[in-house]
Design a protein around this motif. Structure first.
Motif, PDB file in Angstrom:
ATOM      1  N   THR A 108       0.845  -1.197   0.000  1.00 49.41           N
ATOM      2  CA  THR A 108       0.000   0.000   0.000  1.00 49.41           C
ATOM      3  C   THR A 108       0.883   1.251   0.000  1.00 49.41           C
ATOM      4  O   THR A 108       1.806   1.356   0.802  1.00 49.41           O
ATOM      5  CB  THR A 108      -0.909   0.017   1.245  1.00 49.41           C
ATOM      6  OG1 THR A 108      -1.717  -1.156   1.253  1.00 49.41           O
ATOM      7  CG2 THR A 108      -1.803   1.247   1.253  1.00 49.41           C
ATOM      8  N   ARG A 156     -15.889   3.137  -2.686  1.00 49.24           N
ATOM      9  CA  ARG A 156     -16.221   2.876  -4.097  1.00 49.24           C
ATOM     10  C   ARG A 156     -16.854   4.097  -4.747  1.00 49.24           C
ATOM     11  O   ARG A 156     -16.561   4.412  -5.904  1.00 49.24           O
ATOM     12  CB  ARG A 156     -17.157   1.670  -4.186  1.00 49.24           C
ATOM     13  CG  ARG A 156     -16.494   0.338  -3.847  1.00 49.24           C
ATOM     14  CD  ARG A 156     -17.440  -0.833  -4.029  1.00 49.24           C
ATOM     15  NE  ARG A 156     -16.793  -2.100  -3.676  1.00 49.24           N
ATOM     16  CZ  ARG A 156     -17.172  -2.885  -2.661  1.00 49.24           C
ATOM     17  NH1 ARG A 156     -18.210  -2.532  -1.906  1.00 49.24           N
ATOM     18  NH2 ARG A 156     -16.529  -4.004  -2.411  1.00 49.24           N
ATOM     19  N   THR A 166      -5.551   0.483   2.773  1.00 51.58           N
ATOM     20  CA  THR A 166      -5.644   1.846   2.255  1.00 51.58           C
ATOM     21  C   THR A 166      -5.049   2.823   3.265  1.00 51.58           C
ATOM     22  O   THR A 166      -4.841   2.479   4.429  1.00 51.58           O
ATOM     23  CB  THR A 166      -7.103   2.280   1.991  1.00 51.58           C
ATOM     24  OG1 THR A 166      -7.751   2.566   3.240  1.00 51.58           O
ATOM     25  CG2 THR A 166      -7.885   1.218   1.227  1.00 51.58           C
ATOM     26  N   TYR A 175     -11.659  -0.978  -1.271  1.00 52.79           N
ATOM     27  CA  TYR A 175     -11.358  -1.143   0.145  1.00 52.79           C
ATOM     28  C   TYR A 175     -11.600   0.149   0.917  1.00 52.79           C
ATOM     29  O   TYR A 175     -11.240   1.238   0.459  1.00 52.79           O
ATOM     30  CB  TYR A 175      -9.897  -1.584   0.351  1.00 52.79           C
ATOM     31  CG  TYR A 175      -9.619  -2.929  -0.258  1.00 52.79           C
ATOM     32  CD1 TYR A 175      -9.972  -4.095   0.406  1.00 52.79           C
ATOM     33  CD2 TYR A 175      -9.031  -3.037  -1.515  1.00 52.79           C
ATOM     34  CE1 TYR A 175      -9.746  -5.339  -0.157  1.00 52.79           C
ATOM     35  CE2 TYR A 175      -8.795  -4.273  -2.090  1.00 52.79           C
ATOM     36  CZ  TYR A 175      -9.153  -5.425  -1.405  1.00 52.79           C
ATOM     37  OH  TYR A 175      -8.922  -6.648  -1.974  1.00 52.79           O
ATOM     38  N   SER A 207     -12.051   2.935  -4.975  1.00 51.18           N
ATOM     39  CA  SER A 207     -11.346   1.836  -4.306  1.00 51.18           C
ATOM     40  C   SER A 207     -12.341   0.783  -3.832  1.00 51.18           C
ATOM     41  O   SER A 207     -13.456   1.114  -3.415  1.00 51.18           O
ATOM     42  CB  SER A 207     -10.559   2.364  -3.098  1.00 51.18           C
ATOM     43  OG  SER A 207     -10.004   1.303  -2.348  1.00 51.18           O
TER      44      SER A 207
END
Length: 361
Positions: A48, A123, A214, A130, A128
């Protein structure tokens, strides 16, 4: 044919943050002059990237290993050998991602009050799959702080969205602090911090943080360490504070209910003369990761169907398997690939093993 079938030691991977800390990470790694600074987090077996903005390396946050004499990011190694590293089952569900981020975090001062998005918000606004549910495993607390180490977690009964928003817009920090439960912590405590739940880590807390992969965060306090003042864009992930505040769950509950929901109770899963395995975080409770503690007091055999991140927190010894053996010491960070199969820890040491989710949401 080249393959990955042995454990990988990750190189040190400190990440810049807007708060001070890190002395206990230095101490864990045996650094000669442990000190606090703006690198209070160690990202373990991480693929990440940290979101730190201009002036920071574009690959900040990505763990590196030495493989066949080459210094390479763990992310690149996964892309070269996805099946060996992650396993076929994980790949079919999540693709070429670990779906996991593990950190060591050591705070010398209270972090800003914050909250993280859930998958739905991520989202919609952040492109993303996550969000950022996380869990805290308390390792140590500093004894030289002005007050006993604590965390702030969740709204108290009676807190309204309107009242909290007003405190944020006025930057009334005492009012914001007063909205959250203040809980004293000690080594061995484990807390689940669900996405959308406001929180802050207090000064003097050293922990393993297990989370979704994230770096998304909404900071409702604009002040940083040493008088640093962050912009609204920096605090709101570029969304604007009005939009960012929508991700917070405005539910006030009693301290008793809060602990029932979010304070986890470790339990012994396996015990023999070679040591024991303790379940620290259950995936059924967390939803997107799990963790175990290995207390090695001789020879402890481990067989898992997935890869995991391992942190050696006390003692030392070796890890053995078909690959041979690898010496371990306090402060080591391991990536155990899915292809490793059965392996054995020998010596006297405490290890925390962190696992990815087993099902996609």
């Amino acid at each position: 044919m080249r393959r990955i079938n042995s454990p990988l030691k990750c190189l040190p991977n400190r990440v810049w943050r807007s708060y001070l800390g890190g002395r206990l990470i230095d101490d864990l790694r045996g650094e000669p002059n442990p000190k606090d600074g703006n690198y209070p987090e160690e990202w373990a077996a991480s693929i990440t990237r940290a979101i730190n903005g201009p002036g920071h390396p574009p690959d900040e946050g990505l763990s590196k290993v030495i493989w066949e004499g080459e210094r390479i990011t763990l992310l690149d190694l996964i892309r070269r050998f996805p099946q060996d590293m992650l396993g076929e089952e994980h790949l079919s569900r999540f693709g070429e991602t670990t779906a996991l981020l593990v950190k060591l975090l050591d705070s010398a001062e209270r972090l800003q009050i914050q909250a993280h998005p859930d998958k739905s918000f991520a989202r919609k606004y952040l492109n993303s799959d996550y969000g950022k549910t996380e869990s805290w495993i308390i390792l140590r607390v500093r004894e030289d702080m002005p007050e006993p180490p604590y965390i702030l977690l969740g709204f108290k009964p009676g807190v309204s969205e309107e009242g909290f928003r007003e405190a944020v817009m006025k930057q009334d920090v005492p009012a914001m602090e007063g909205c959250l439960h203040k809980l004293l912590v000690q080594p061995g405590d484990v807390y689940l911090v669900k996405s959308r739940v406001p929180h802050a880590i207090g000064p003097g807390v050293f922990m393993v943080e297990v989370q979704e992969p994230t770096d998304f965060v909404v900071l409702v306090e604009r002040r940083g360490s040493g008088g640093m003042v962050l912009t609204e864009e920096e605090c709101s992930m570029g969304l604007g504070m009005e939009t960012a505040l929508k991700l917070i769950e405005y539910e006030g509950i009693s301290e008793e209910e809060l602990k029932e929901r979010y304070k986890l109770v470790p339990r012994v899963m396996e015990e023999n003369p070679g040591g024991r395995v303790i379940k620290l975080i259950d995936e059924e409770k967390a939803g997107c990761f799990s963790a175990e503690g290995f207390e090695v007091k001789g020879n402890l055999s481990v067989m898992r169907k997935t890869f995991y991140t391992g942190l050696v927190l006390e003692g030392g010894g070796v890890i053995r398997g078909d690959f041979g053996s690898l010496p371990l010491r306090r402060g080591d960070c391991l990536f155990i690939p899915a292809s490793l199969g059965e392996h054995e820890y020998s010596g006297r040491m405490n290890i925390i093993a962190c696992y990815p989710p087993t099902r996609a949401e």
